[in-house]
Design a protein around this motif. Sequence first.
Motif, short mmCIF file in Angstrom:
data_model
loop_
_atom_site.label_atom_id
_atom_site.label_comp_id
_atom_site.label_asym_id
_atom_site.label_seq_id
_atom_site.Cartn_x
_atom_site.Cartn_y
_atom_site.Cartn_z
N GLU A 1 0.84 -1.22 0.00
CA GLU A 1 0.00 0.00 0.00
C GLU A 1 0.86 1.25 0.00
O GLU A 1 0.62 2.21 -0.73
CB GLU A 1 -0.86 0.02 1.27
N ALA A 2 1.90 1.22 0.85
CA ALA A 2 2.73 2.42 1.01
C ALA A 2 3.49 2.76 -0.28
O ALA A 2 3.71 3.93 -0.58
CB ALA A 2 3.72 2.23 2.17
N ILE A 3 3.89 1.74 -1.04
CA ILE A 3 4.65 2.03 -2.27
C ILE A 3 3.69 2.30 -3.44
O ILE A 3 4.10 2.84 -4.47
CB ILE A 3 5.61 0.86 -2.62
N GLY A 4 2.43 1.95 -3.28
CA GLY A 4 1.47 2.12 -4.36
C GLY A 4 1.55 0.99 -5.37
O GLY A 4 1.51 1.20 -6.59
N LYS B 1 1.13 0.84 -9.56
CA LYS B 1 2.42 0.98 -10.25
C LYS B 1 2.97 -0.30 -10.85
O LYS B 1 3.68 -0.25 -11.85
CB LYS B 1 3.46 1.57 -9.28
N TRP B 2 2.72 -1.44 -10.24
CA TRP B 2 3.42 -2.66 -10.68
C TRP B 2 2.83 -3.23 -11.98
O TRP B 2 1.61 -3.23 -12.18
CB TRP B 2 3.35 -3.75 -9.59
N GLY C 1 9.67 1.53 -12.14
CA GLY C 1 9.14 0.23 -11.78
C GLY C 1 9.16 0.06 -10.28
O GLY C 1 9.85 0.80 -9.57
N VAL C 2 8.38 -0.91 -9.79
CA VAL C 2 8.40 -1.22 -8.35
C VAL C 2 8.76 -2.69 -8.17
O VAL C 2 8.50 -3.52 -9.04
CB VAL C 2 7.06 -0.91 -7.65
N GLY C 3 9.37 -2.98 -7.02
CA GLY C 3 9.77 -4.35 -6.73
C GLY C 3 9.68 -4.65 -5.24
O GLY C 3 9.71 -3.75 -4.41
N ILE D 1 13.60 5.99 -6.22
CA ILE D 1 12.70 7.12 -6.01
C ILE D 1 12.09 7.07 -4.62
O ILE D 1 11.99 8.07 -3.92
CB ILE D 1 11.54 7.08 -7.04
N LYS D 2 11.66 5.87 -4.26
CA LYS D 2 11.06 5.71 -2.93
C LYS D 2 11.40 4.33 -2.41
O LYS D 2 11.52 3.37 -3.17
CB LYS D 2 9.53 5.87 -3.01
N PHE D 3 11.60 4.24 -1.11
CA PHE D 3 11.85 2.93 -0.51
C PHE D 3 11.00 2.78 0.74
O PHE D 3 10.92 3.68 1.57
CB PHE D 3 13.33 2.73 -0.17
N VAL D 4 10.34 1.63 0.82
CA VAL D 4 9.49 1.34 1.98
C VAL D 4 9.98 0.05 2.62
O VAL D 4 10.17 -0.96 1.94
CB VAL D 4 8.02 1.14 1.56
#
Lengths: 297, 764
Positions: free
Chosen positions: B428-431, B435-436, B447-449, B637-640
């Motif tokens: 949830e926090a990374i969206g 996004k994926w 991209g997200v991982g 960009i963002k890290f959770v």
Amino acid sequence: MARLLKPFEYFEPRTVEEAVQLLSKYGHQAKVLAGGTDLLISMKKRKITPQYVVYIKSIPELDYIHYSQQAGLKIGALATHTAIADSAIIKDKFELLASACGKVGTPQVRNMGTIGGNICEGGPSQDSVPSLLVLEAKLKLISLHGERIVPIDEFFIAPFKTALQEAELLTEIQIPTPPPRSAGCYKWFTKITTVDESLAGVAVLMLLDSTDGICRDLKIGLCSVAPTPIRARRAEQVLRDKKIDNSLIERAARVAVEETSPRSRADYRKRMTGVLVREAISETWQKIRQLHLRERA
Amino acid sequence: MSQKLSVVGKRIIQPDAAAKATGAAMYASDLKMPGMLIGKVLRSPYPHAKIKRIGKSKAEKLPGVEAVITPEDVTQWKPFDRGLKDLPMIAGGYLVPPDEHILNERARHFGDAIAAVAAINEHIAEEALELIEVEYEELPFVIDPEEAMKPGAPQVSDVAEGNIGKHLSYPFPEGDVEKGFKEADCIVEGTFSTTKQEHCTAETAAAVAHLDVNGRINIWSQCQVAHMARREIAHIFNMPVSKVKLMTPLVGGGFGQRGSVCAEPICIALALKTGKPVKLEYTREENFTALESRTGFKYNLKIGFKQDGTLTAMQVYMLGRLGGYMGCGPMASVIGMVFGLGHYRCPNRAGEADMVMTNTPVSGAFRGFGNPAMMWGIEQLVDEAAEKLGMNPLKIRLKNIKKAGEIANMGLRLESTYLDECIKRGAEAIGWKEKWGKKKEGKMRRGVGIATMTHCSGAAPLYLDHSNAFIKLNEDGSADLTVHPAPLGQHIWGALSQIAAEELGILAEDIHIVTGDTDITLFEYGSDASRSTYAIGSATLIAAHQAKEQILERAAKMLGVSPDELEIKERQVYVKANPKKSIPVADVCYDAIYNFKGECLNISGKCSWEGRWNSSPTGAFFAEVEINTETGRVKVIKFVTAIDCGKAINPMTVEGQLEGGMQQGIGYGLTEDYIINKDTGVVESDNYDTYKMPGILDMPETEVVIIDKPDPKGPFGAKGVGEPGMVGVAPAIANAIYDAIGVRIKDLPITPEKVLKALGEKSQ
């Protein structure tokens, strides 16, 4: 790297004359200390172990930034990177130099390091140099025998070897005012992290005819991609006296890559030089067209 | 367990924070003693060389030099194992032989210690080093483990025939992997490699030693396992343990590097030779080359899945590079297999490792030990399988993660796990949903991982897990808590204060930590394996509980009620049924100490704690990256990080640990590379100009999600959180890169060159 410096005799001359007298007296055993951001590291690494250190920040008249339309820009050798990056006149009229000096090191290094030191270090990756190359800066070198003016593109001979003679002191960088309707920029990639040495740096200065869109002049300066900072003169020829378009920019970038001779990470540096040259020319071209639009308006 | 807590869980400012912020805090490098000498070490410029002759007379004659010592001057002292792993490991079952002398006649790696000096100041000490004349006979050397294993390769060590330092097996094998792979509908495999990351502690290694008037070695040591270091030092110098007093100052970062002895042996040798106090502080270059850094691996990993995503088998063969001495490196493979193969529920598991000696600086323990290395591959292969099976990466993980009550990674019961919540809340926090798996176009692609992990809270049952705490109540109602964790910057004193204060019903600021001196503290295994809060915290809780019972007993007498009718809140003992009836804790303590009725007692408690269980922290890591497809550059960009560390004793320090873990993990993933010149064996990245940690400008937006649900076994429900923060960072980034541009990078670090190369191969 040792933590301490080898003992040396230390001088704080008050005038340029005193300084060059000391340099002339002690010859190759003496080193000039300004901001110390390069010299002290070399001394700690024992790459250099001078017996005499001549500190020149004690000469206040070497720290200045003067500008007039006619005389152009004159920068004292002791002007710091911060002073240059923050100077209103340099940001306005020589933006590519302001951004290059703003890239050097960290805020601490920029507060201590001087433009004179950056040039005299003579390394392949000195960030201020590509901009100075395309601005056709001249260097004023003073010795006991008088002064001489050396164009910056004749200054760099080999890595860390310059035209500066043993008993000479760089006192001033002279930069002519770029012609009206010219623009430029400095672009770089760092080696790994954001605050890091340049992997490649590219300065571009362009003069564009607003009536026919023809590139009247183009200069490209590169650092970190050859044994010394260089001008990419063949790439400049690709665009000079031509009407600019994207494919021509691509070609110039390809030619610039051929002019480089990087040592480490050679393939990547070459490839990135191409990217940077293309981006720098495109950005400058955009800037110039904006300038023309504003003038017309 | 729903306890009303008044101190635990609060964001208290740590007791030593102000001193650290203002620079008043004292570290080993700040220590000064009257007449103290400065030590310096001469190090080998060659990766492998025999010392044919050392001329020390010129150095000895330099005024101000008090001692010059060479290998022949230290022969009366014993060789040692720097990793302190000469104790039996319960699983994995190996001993490390003493393979190193204080100074060595044969340099086995660039930076190996050859000689040392002590002088009246640093300047003279440095000059003296230059006056020592060494005649080296360069020997053939080997850098690469695969080369080292070949017949005829140069022999690195006398204790490792054929350069195989140790062949080790996964201690918890299960089922039959051949059968497991036969049952699999989808098999993914790959070769992964990881790097020799350096710890980059803010403070370099430093020690101060002297022989006191009673003939005892006094040593100020940064060692994370102080009591075991004392034992090793006594052994090296042929002294009984009682003749060694080891003191722990504040330590400017350990991350596992200080889990071994560092500057101590040479420092003590110089102090014994001169009879004067000696300080030995390493340069940054020495920190890089003389000490252990992370164990680098190359490994083949194979994982089988059923069509529905269920794991059927996992198998790994690891090849690890140890360096010139064995150190802690061998264990990195065992621990990596334990954490990696034990993370998911998998009925068939097997692993083998060859740990190989090479002429390179020594490998050892580093935050997470082998866990980051193994999860680097496992979490990439799980993603690969998910794609093949047409599953969402979250779903395939949710399907295979263990539930509380199953057998955990360390072979004990999984006491608690909220990894499912970590995955859901982190996503949830990374969206994740937005996004994926979206189509990517243009030069800049995002991209997200995800990556997940399970870690440990202490070393049980693999290794000695023995902690002690002693607490005494003063007459003003304050308490002195005697414990010996290593104060590495993890703010362990604060966490232990909160645990003690919560149990005693007083405030965290009422607890004074007595620590850092083996003459005073009870045995303590030390601060590694994410164990301080959990293990020392458990000992502290039990000790505090004993003291509390004494308070209640005496207060009950004073108030004329029975002890079980009482409770303690905010320094006051109350009658539960009638809160108007109360007495200050201070009055009870005072009455116990200054008791003229023949009932004197210093209220106190003591606990010897041995880990018989091990609560696993779990976590999910999420990266959002942006890749410039023209330059190959990756920007996070963002890290959770969503963490299940049980009850967070102090959420602020949990956040600190996890944010620090992100920085180290991003460095491991993207920027940090320990470069050894293949032709010369020289370490080329031995300072921050060439070895690049991510700086503040390289850091992404960060978010820490703390699940904050108590574990049934940890003190007030806490689990370990020291190491987990960096474990899953690099694989989450790698998986995000795949989401963005569809390429997999399997060897660390992910450089722009590798990204461009992979993109080029993909487009062909």
